[in-house]
Write a protein that holds these residues in place. Structure first.
Motif, mmCIF file in Angstrom:
data_model
loop_
_atom_site.group_PDB
_atom_site.id
_atom_site.type_symbol
_atom_site.label_atom_id
_atom_site.label_comp_id
_atom_site.label_asym_id
_atom_site.label_seq_id
_atom_site.Cartn_x
_atom_site.Cartn_y
_atom_site.Cartn_z
ATOM 1 N N GLY A 11 31.864 24.709 48.625
ATOM 2 C CA GLY A 11 33.000 24.684 47.700
ATOM 3 C C GLY A 11 33.543 26.075 47.407
ATOM 4 N N GLN A 12 33.448 26.982 48.391
ATOM 5 C CA GLN A 12 33.862 28.373 48.146
ATOM 6 C C GLN A 12 35.376 28.565 48.296
ATOM 7 O OE1 GLN A 12 31.291 30.289 51.041
ATOM 8 N NE2 GLN A 12 30.000 31.150 49.450
ATOM 9 N N HIS A 13 35.963 29.198 47.286
ATOM 10 C CA HIS A 13 37.351 29.668 47.348
ATOM 11 C C HIS A 13 37.320 31.066 46.752
ATOM 12 C CE1 HIS A 13 39.050 25.701 48.326
ATOM 13 N NE2 HIS A 13 38.117 25.225 47.522
ATOM 14 N N PHE A 14 37.478 32.081 47.586
ATOM 15 C CA PHE A 14 37.340 33.451 47.094
ATOM 16 C C PHE A 14 38.624 33.933 46.418
ATOM 17 C CE2 PHE A 14 34.156 33.891 50.770
ATOM 18 C CZ PHE A 14 33.082 33.612 49.936
ATOM 19 N N LEU A 15 38.474 34.431 45.214
ATOM 20 C CA LEU A 15 39.606 34.981 44.472
ATOM 21 C C LEU A 15 40.053 36.281 45.135
ATOM 22 C CD1 LEU A 15 41.375 34.856 41.861
ATOM 23 C CD2 LEU A 15 39.565 36.133 40.713
ATOM 24 N N THR A 16 41.377 36.430 45.349
ATOM 25 C CA THR A 16 41.881 37.644 45.998
ATOM 26 C C THR A 16 42.762 38.482 45.067
ATOM 27 O OG1 THR A 16 43.752 36.374 46.863
ATOM 28 C CG2 THR A 16 41.840 36.602 48.308
ATOM 29 N N ASP A 17 43.137 37.910 43.947
ATOM 30 C CA ASP A 17 44.047 38.611 43.024
ATOM 31 C C ASP A 17 43.266 39.512 42.066
ATOM 32 O OD1 ASP A 17 45.633 39.066 40.556
ATOM 33 O OD2 ASP A 17 47.119 37.790 41.545
ATOM 34 N N LEU A 18 43.439 40.813 42.200
ATOM 35 C CA LEU A 18 42.645 41.764 41.411
ATOM 36 C C LEU A 18 42.989 41.722 39.924
ATOM 37 C CD1 LEU A 18 42.576 44.890 43.774
ATOM 38 C CD2 LEU A 18 40.971 42.981 43.622
ATOM 39 N N SER A 19 44.262 41.469 39.590
ATOM 40 C CA SER A 19 44.633 41.460 38.161
ATOM 41 C C SER A 19 43.989 40.276 37.441
ATOM 42 C CB SER A 19 46.150 41.440 37.983
ATOM 43 O OG SER A 19 46.691 40.259 38.528
ATOM 44 N N ILE A 20 43.856 39.140 38.150
ATOM 45 C CA ILE A 20 43.200 37.975 37.541
ATOM 46 C C ILE A 20 41.701 38.238 37.405
ATOM 47 C CG2 ILE A 20 42.584 35.538 37.900
ATOM 48 C CD1 ILE A 20 45.418 35.168 39.083
ATOM 49 N N ALA A 21 41.116 38.859 38.416
ATOM 50 C CA ALA A 21 39.679 39.198 38.354
ATOM 51 C C ALA A 21 39.419 40.123 37.158
ATOM 52 C CB ALA A 21 39.239 39.873 39.648
ATOM 53 N N GLU A 22 40.296 41.097 36.980
ATOM 54 C CA GLU A 22 40.122 42.032 35.858
ATOM 55 C C GLU A 22 40.264 41.307 34.521
ATOM 56 O OE1 GLU A 22 41.515 46.485 34.587
ATOM 57 O OE2 GLU A 22 43.037 45.209 35.507
ATOM 58 N N ARG A 23 41.223 40.399 34.470
ATOM 59 C CA ARG A 23 41.448 39.649 33.221
ATOM 60 C C ARG A 23 40.230 38.795 32.853
ATOM 61 N NH1 ARG A 23 46.763 35.799 32.359
ATOM 62 N NH2 ARG A 23 46.421 35.388 30.152
ATOM 63 N N ILE A 40 27.735 33.895 38.357
ATOM 64 C CA ILE A 40 27.349 32.812 39.262
ATOM 65 C C ILE A 40 28.361 32.738 40.407
ATOM 66 C CG2 ILE A 40 27.065 30.304 39.466
ATOM 67 C CD1 ILE A 40 26.181 30.244 36.550
ATOM 68 N N GLY A 41 27.864 32.767 41.638
ATOM 69 C CA GLY A 41 28.731 32.650 42.810
ATOM 70 C C GLY A 41 29.701 33.799 42.995
ATOM 71 N N PRO A 42 29.200 35.033 43.086
ATOM 72 C CA PRO A 42 30.098 36.184 43.192
ATOM 73 C C PRO A 42 30.859 36.303 44.515
ATOM 74 C CG PRO A 42 27.808 36.884 43.347
ATOM 75 C CD PRO A 42 27.777 35.437 43.002
ATOM 76 N N GLY A 43 30.407 35.606 45.570
ATOM 77 C CA GLY A 43 31.128 35.675 46.843
ATOM 78 C C GLY A 43 31.160 37.094 47.390
ATOM 79 N N MET A 44 32.371 37.654 47.521
ATOM 80 C CA MET A 44 32.502 39.023 48.026
ATOM 81 C C MET A 44 32.673 40.041 46.905
ATOM 82 S SD MET A 44 34.501 38.884 51.648
ATOM 83 C CE MET A 44 35.976 38.138 51.030
ATOM 84 N N GLY A 45 32.440 39.605 45.669
ATOM 85 C CA GLY A 45 32.355 40.572 44.584
ATOM 86 C C GLY A 45 33.669 41.092 44.015
ATOM 87 N N VAL A 46 34.749 40.317 44.141
ATOM 88 C CA VAL A 46 36.034 40.757 43.571
ATOM 89 C C VAL A 46 35.933 40.863 42.047
ATOM 90 C CG1 VAL A 46 38.469 40.132 43.265
ATOM 91 C CG2 VAL A 46 37.392 39.853 45.490
ATOM 92 N N LEU A 47 35.339 39.843 41.434
ATOM 93 C CA LEU A 47 35.127 39.869 39.982
ATOM 94 C C LEU A 47 34.014 40.869 39.627
ATOM 95 C CD1 LEU A 47 35.482 38.778 37.087
ATOM 96 C CD2 LEU A 47 34.160 36.765 37.753
ATOM 97 N N THR A 48 32.995 40.917 40.475
ATOM 98 C CA THR A 48 31.855 41.834 40.274
ATOM 99 C C THR A 48 32.320 43.277 40.064
ATOM 100 O OG1 THR A 48 30.646 40.415 41.825
ATOM 101 C CG2 THR A 48 29.614 42.508 41.239
#
Length: 261
Positions: A11-23, A40-48
């Motif tokens: 069920g992976q969908h990686f977030l690519t939008d940096l402004s949303i990750a920052e928010r 939980i579920g950091p994927g490639m660490g955009v939110l990380t």
């Protein structure tokens, strides 16, 4: 570093939008003075990346080996705080003894199970900031009387104050999901325990919503309701019209009648 491919079965969908990750990262307030955050579920660490800019001590857990390998290369300083495992089966008390917050872009197919696990460890988890399917996010944050209001709404609202923060469109993910997403924040309230048998409370809530079109008098028939409860006007309502306190009252009445037999 080679990109991780999103896996459908996880069920992976990686977030690519940096402004949303920052928010999302900035929405974690550290309720209760917590210093530790589990993603939980950091994927490639955009939110990380944005969480690492905060003052929190960060832990990551992912069930995807490729993501873990990628994160270990990208953030070697986290070392043992990058955990390969399934959050639903993992005992975090081995790792984090004190209270912590949870953050993440939850896989849609297991988001409800994550919340049931959070309920089990609610005295350790003081805050949850997460992105999930918009419909589920709205349901969890929904007040009584709303069509979206359901089992998870009641169970989570018993122990958390819940706020719907913002919506997220599909195109900011790789691959884009077929639905919109929503971000919510849960903050632990002051309820240490419910004023009734909690197991019975859970059963009553599930029973009430099991036949949500019926009145409670009918949907809870199998609980052998005491006569005085059957005649209570509350029982003319449907489950979606009751708040946490109403369900606690119903559970108390059923429990009391059982004690009298």
């Amino acid at each position: 570093m080679e990109k991780v491919r999103a896996k459908k079965h996880l069920g992976q969908h990686f977030l690519t939008d940096l402004s949303i990750a920052e928010r999302i990262a900035l929405s974690v307030k550290g309720h209760g003075g917590v210093k530790k955050v589990l993603e939980i579920g950091p994927g490639m660490g955009v939110l990380t990346d944005f969480l690492l800019k905060t003052d929190f001590e960060l832990y990551l857990i992912d069930v995807d080996k490729d993501s873990i390998a990628y994160l270990l290369k990208k953030n070697p300083e986290l070392g043992e705080r990058i955990i390969y495992g399934d959050y639903l089966k993992y005992d975090f008390q081995k790792v984090i003894k004190d209270q912590y917050a949870i953050v993440g872009n939850f896989p849609y197919n297991i988001s409800s199970q994550i919340f049931f696990k959070v309920l089990e460890v609610r005295n350790q988890v003081t805050e949850v900031v997460c992105m999930l399917q918009k419909e589920v996010a709205e349901r969890i944050a929904s007040p009584k009387g709303n069509k979206a209001y359901g089992i998870l709404s009641v169970l989570l609202q018993a122990f958390y104050d819940i706020e719907y923060l913002f919506s997220v469109p599909p195109e900011v993910f790789d691959p884009p999901p077929k639905v919109n997403s929503g971000v919510i924040r849960l903050v632990r309230n002051d309820v240490t325990s419910l004023d009734c048998n909690e197991k019975l409370f859970f059963q009553v809530v599930k029973g009430g919503f099991g036949n949500r079109r019926k009145t409670l008098r009918n949907s809870l028939k199998s609980f052998q309701l005491p006569e005085e409860l059957k005649s209570n006007p509350l029982m003319d309502k449907r489950a979606e019209q009751l708040d946490v306190a109403d369900f606690v009252f119903v559970a108390q009445q059923i429990e009391a009648s059982r004690g009298n037999h």
